[in-house]
Design an enzyme around this catalytic site. Structure first.
Site, PDB file in Angstrom:
ATOM      1  N   LYS A  96       0.861  -1.184   0.000  1.00  9.00           N
ATOM      2  CA  LYS A  96       0.000   0.000   0.000  1.00  9.00           C
ATOM      3  C   LYS A  96       0.894   1.230   0.000  1.00  9.00           C
ATOM      4  O   LYS A  96       2.048   1.184   0.427  1.00  9.00           O
ATOM      5  CB  LYS A  96      -0.883   0.013   1.256  1.00  9.00           C
ATOM      6  N   GLY A 206     -20.356   7.172   2.523  1.00  7.77           N
ATOM      7  CA  GLY A 206     -19.274   7.364   1.544  1.00  7.77           C
ATOM      8  C   GLY A 206     -19.840   7.218   0.147  1.00  7.77           C
ATOM      9  O   GLY A 206     -20.403   6.170  -0.190  1.00  7.77           O
ATOM     10  N   GLY A 208     -18.125   7.806  -2.880  1.00  8.31           N
ATOM     11  CA  GLY A 208     -17.036   7.916  -3.861  1.00  8.31           C
ATOM     12  C   GLY A 208     -17.105   6.724  -4.790  1.00  8.31           C
ATOM     13  O   GLY A 208     -18.187   6.197  -5.077  1.00  8.31           O
ATOM     14  N   ASN A 209     -15.950   6.281  -5.251  1.00  9.12           N
ATOM     15  CA  ASN A 209     -15.914   5.165  -6.197  1.00  9.12           C
ATOM     16  C   ASN A 209     -16.665   3.946  -5.655  1.00  9.12           C
ATOM     17  O   ASN A 209     -17.590   3.434  -6.293  1.00  9.12           O
ATOM     18  CB  ASN A 209     -14.435   4.836  -6.496  1.00  9.12           C
ATOM     19  N   ALA A 210     -16.314   3.514  -4.461  1.00 10.37           N
ATOM     20  CA  ALA A 210     -16.915   2.289  -3.925  1.00 10.37           C
ATOM     21  C   ALA A 210     -18.399   2.483  -3.576  1.00 10.37           C
ATOM     22  O   ALA A 210     -19.250   1.689  -3.992  1.00 10.37           O
ATOM     23  CB  ALA A 210     -16.128   1.838  -2.688  1.00 10.37           C
ATOM     24  N   GLY A 211     -18.712   3.533  -2.830  1.00 15.70           N
ATOM     25  CA  GLY A 211     -20.081   3.729  -2.333  1.00 15.70           C
ATOM     26  C   GLY A 211     -21.081   4.077  -3.415  1.00 15.70           C
ATOM     27  O   GLY A 211     -22.219   3.596  -3.415  1.00 15.70           O
TER      28      GLY A 211
HETATM   29  P1  NAD Z   1     -13.143   7.839  -3.030  1.00 14.53           P
HETATM   30  O1  NAD Z   1     -12.092   8.842  -2.792  1.00 14.53           O
HETATM   31  O2  NAD Z   1     -13.626   7.606  -4.404  1.00 14.53           O
HETATM   32  O3  NAD Z   1     -14.427   8.136  -2.102  1.00 14.53           O
HETATM   33  C1  NAD Z   1     -14.380   8.337  -0.735  1.00 14.53           C
HETATM   34  C2  NAD Z   1     -15.740   8.883  -0.349  1.00 14.53           C
HETATM   35  O4  NAD Z   1     -15.841   8.929   1.069  1.00 14.53           O
HETATM   36  C3  NAD Z   1     -15.995  10.298  -0.839  1.00 14.53           C
HETATM   37  O5  NAD Z   1     -17.327  10.411  -1.292  1.00 14.53           O
HETATM   38  C4  NAD Z   1     -15.818  11.159   0.405  1.00 14.53           C
HETATM   39  O6  NAD Z   1     -16.556  12.353   0.367  1.00 14.53           O
HETATM   40  C5  NAD Z   1     -16.361  10.203   1.442  1.00 14.53           C
HETATM   41  N1  NAD Z   1     -15.940  10.497   2.800  1.00 14.53           N
HETATM   42  C6  NAD Z   1     -14.742  10.915   3.258  1.00 14.53           C
HETATM   43  N2  NAD Z   1     -14.797  11.091   4.592  1.00 14.53           N
HETATM   44  C7  NAD Z   1     -16.058  10.767   4.964  1.00 14.53           C
HETATM   45  C8  NAD Z   1     -16.740  10.723   6.197  1.00 14.53           C
HETATM   46  N3  NAD Z   1     -16.141  11.066   7.331  1.00 14.53           N
HETATM   47  N4  NAD Z   1     -18.033  10.339   6.191  1.00 14.53           N
HETATM   48  C9  NAD Z   1     -18.666   9.986   5.050  1.00 14.53           C
HETATM   49  N5  NAD Z   1     -18.079  10.000   3.860  1.00 14.53           N
HETATM   50  C10 NAD Z   1     -16.787  10.388   3.820  1.00 14.53           C
HETATM   51  O7  NAD Z   1     -12.574   6.494  -2.363  1.00 14.53           O
HETATM   52  P2  NAD Z   1     -13.011   4.997  -2.662  1.00 14.53           P
HETATM   53  O8  NAD Z   1     -12.084   4.460  -3.671  1.00 14.53           O
HETATM   54  O9  NAD Z   1     -14.473   4.926  -2.856  1.00 14.53           O
HETATM   55  O10 NAD Z   1     -12.616   4.315  -1.271  1.00 14.53           O
HETATM   56  C11 NAD Z   1     -13.504   4.289  -0.152  1.00 14.53           C
HETATM   57  C12 NAD Z   1     -13.063   3.162   0.771  1.00 14.53           C
HETATM   58  O11 NAD Z   1     -13.104   1.946   0.039  1.00 14.53           O
HETATM   59  C13 NAD Z   1     -11.637   3.299   1.297  1.00 14.53           C
HETATM   60  O12 NAD Z   1     -11.569   2.756   2.596  1.00 14.53           O
HETATM   61  C14 NAD Z   1     -10.840   2.433   0.354  1.00 14.53           C
HETATM   62  O13 NAD Z   1      -9.630   1.974   0.919  1.00 14.53           O
HETATM   63  C15 NAD Z   1     -11.840   1.314   0.120  1.00 14.53           C
HETATM   64  N6  NAD Z   1     -11.573   0.546  -1.079  1.00 14.53           N
HETATM   65  C16 NAD Z   1     -11.689   1.098  -2.318  1.00 14.53           C
HETATM   66  C17 NAD Z   1     -11.409   0.329  -3.444  1.00 14.53           C
HETATM   67  C18 NAD Z   1     -11.558   0.872  -4.830  1.00 14.53           C
HETATM   68  O14 NAD Z   1     -11.336   0.116  -5.782  1.00 14.53           O
HETATM   69  N7  NAD Z   1     -11.971   2.087  -5.013  1.00 14.53           N
HETATM   70  C19 NAD Z   1     -10.997  -1.010  -3.290  1.00 14.53           C
HETATM   71  C20 NAD Z   1     -10.908  -1.550  -2.017  1.00 14.53           C
HETATM   72  C21 NAD Z   1     -11.197  -0.756  -0.924  1.00 14.53           C
END
Ligand code: NAD
Length: 403
Positions: A96, A206, A208-211
């Site tokens: 990481k 959340g 972002g990408n995942a949510g």
């Molecule tokens: P991202 O940057 O696309 O989105 C993060 C989201 O979380 C944003 O909408 C942001 O506004 C929101 N956020 C930040 N702080 C917050 C809070 N206190 N309360 C509510 N929302 C909040 O990131 P992502 O890629 O979606 O990653 C989110 C999680 O998923 C992380 O823990 C990441 O490690 C995990 N993850 C992501 C992937 C991937 O492929 N994208 C894979 C495995 C794990």
């Protein structure tokens, strides 16, 4: 705090697997810790690339840009990558990276300079057979493209397999963008199937990408997504949100709170009376302080480490089933593996074939964990950790590293 949670969980695993001190130490320590100070127009940013374990293959895991990134956090995230990759049956160790930066304060050019500086600093410890980054919080395919370009300039050759989550034009694959959510959605449906439930009410922390993608998938299949949130706060509609509309608002206004629905705080969202709570933001969201107030029956951890060790015990006592991060969000790294295979072989695989393969791999990881969970007193995290750790320790034994 995150690594403290890991140590406590490992203590339980050590007891259940009767681990020797040598085995436990191997799991508690990292194989390679690299750090650097990056310079962007005279401003300095701390950065790390860390490999926890590489007995199963090269390090693999994302790069995070966030003001709270620390060495401890990157160590925890790389540990979880080791377990996630092992559980998914991938030929990878866990790695990481991260930069302590608030990317919202940098313009596009500065983000590019920072991303190139990262690769310059760590080019010796990155590579398709050494350690392979991907996107994580606040990093994206464009950043992967800058990093690939910088790496190939330094090495003087093409090596697209050194990084995944790339744009399609630079040998990325379509499947990668929503694979984390697709994987989480597959395992959630498998779990609901075991109890004969469909059409659930959901809250997603959340967006972002995942949510965002998982909310879209749940909505498209007729589930009621009653609340979503991002870093600015949350929105709620008891009758169910039109997720496609929320996505539009998020894209235009950069936050979900600009949507017309009732506003709620992130804390309130976590405590809603829903069937499924999806955690897709950051670590330590459910702690001993709020675990007792959680009303959801199922928690899907798309984020890494959103539930603390103490909270886990409380949720388990309340019969709340947590689908742990190392299982729930492994769809992203599994799709990254497909991308890496294509990059290395030059063989372009059909997207439908890859979708089926993702589904097959997610279901087999789920079934392994569910079988152990079902026939034991373990929570799902303990079951997943036991399976993942056994595979890593077997590899270490075969290499003669535990004699
Ligand atoms: P991202 O940057 O696309 O989105 C993060 C989201 O979380 C944003 O909408 C942001 O506004 C929101 N956020 C930040 N702080 C917050 C809070 N206190 N309360 C509510 N929302 C909040 O990131 P992502 O890629 O979606 O990653 C989110 C999680 O998923 C992380 O823990 C990441 O490690 C995990 N993850 C992501 C992937 C991937 O492929 N994208 C894979 C495995 C794990």
């Amino acid at each position: 705090m995150v690594f403290e949670n890991i140590k406590k969980r490992l203590g339980l695993v050590a007891k259940d697997l009767d681990l020797s001190d040598k085995e436990l130490n191997l799991l508690l320590n990292h194989k390679r810790v690299s750090s650097a100070e990056l310079d962007v127009n005279g401003k300095k940013y701390s950065a790390w690339r860390i490999v926890h374990n590489n007995s199963l293959g090269p390090g693999k895991g994302g790069i995070r840009y966030h003001p709270n990134v620390s060495e401890e956090e990157v160590k925890a995230l790389s540990f979880w990558m080791s377990l996630k990759n092992s559980l998914a049956g991938l030929p990878y160790g866990g790695g990481k990276g991260g930069i302590k930066v608030n990317p919202k304060e940098l313009d596009e050019k500065e983000i590019e300079t920072l991303s190139r500086a990262y690769v310059k600093a760590f080019s010796d410890v990155l590579g398709q057979d050494i350690d392979i980054p991907a996107p994580d919080v606040y990093t994206n395919p464009q950043i992967m493209a800058f990093m690939l370009d910088e790496f190939e300039k330094i090495k003087g050759k093409h090596e697209p397999g050194m990084i995944t989550g790339k744009p399609i034009e630079l040998q990325g694959i379509k499947l990668r963008e929503d694979a984390t959510s697709a994987g989480g959605f597959i395992v959630l449906k498998e779990l609901l199937k075991t109890i004969g439930k469909s059409n659930v009410t959901v809250a997603v922390q959340g967006f972002g990408n995942a949510g965002m993608f998982v909310a879209k998938m749940l909505f498209a299949e007729g589930n009621k997504v009653v609340a979503v949130s991002d870093s600015k706060g949350g929105i709620f509609d008891n009758k169910g949100l039109n997720v496609d509309e929320v996505v539009k608002v998020k894209k235009e206004k950069r936050t979900v709170v600009e949507h017309v629905s009732e506003k709620i705080s992130n804390e309130q969202l976590l405590e809603l009376d829903v069937d499924v709570l999806v955690l897709a933001a950051l670590e330590n969201q459910i702690t001993e302080k709020n675990a007792d107030n959680i009303k959801a029956k199922y928690v899907l951890e798309l984020a890494n480490g959103p539930v603390t060790f103490e909270a886990d015990q409380i949720l388990h006592k309340k019969d709340i089933v947590v689908i742990p991060d190392i299982l729930a969000n492994s769809g992203g790294v599994t799709a990254s593996y497909f991308e890496w295979c294509q990059n290395r072989t030059g063989n372009i695989l059909d997207e439908n074939y890859l979708k089926e393969k993702l589904e097959f791999m997610m279901k087999s990881a789920f079934n392994k964990v569910y079988d152990l969970f079902n026939k034991s007193d373990f929570d799902m995290r303990q079951a997943a950790y036991i399976i993942a750790i056994k595979r890593i320790l077997n590899a270490e034994k075969l290499r003669g590293n535990l004699n």
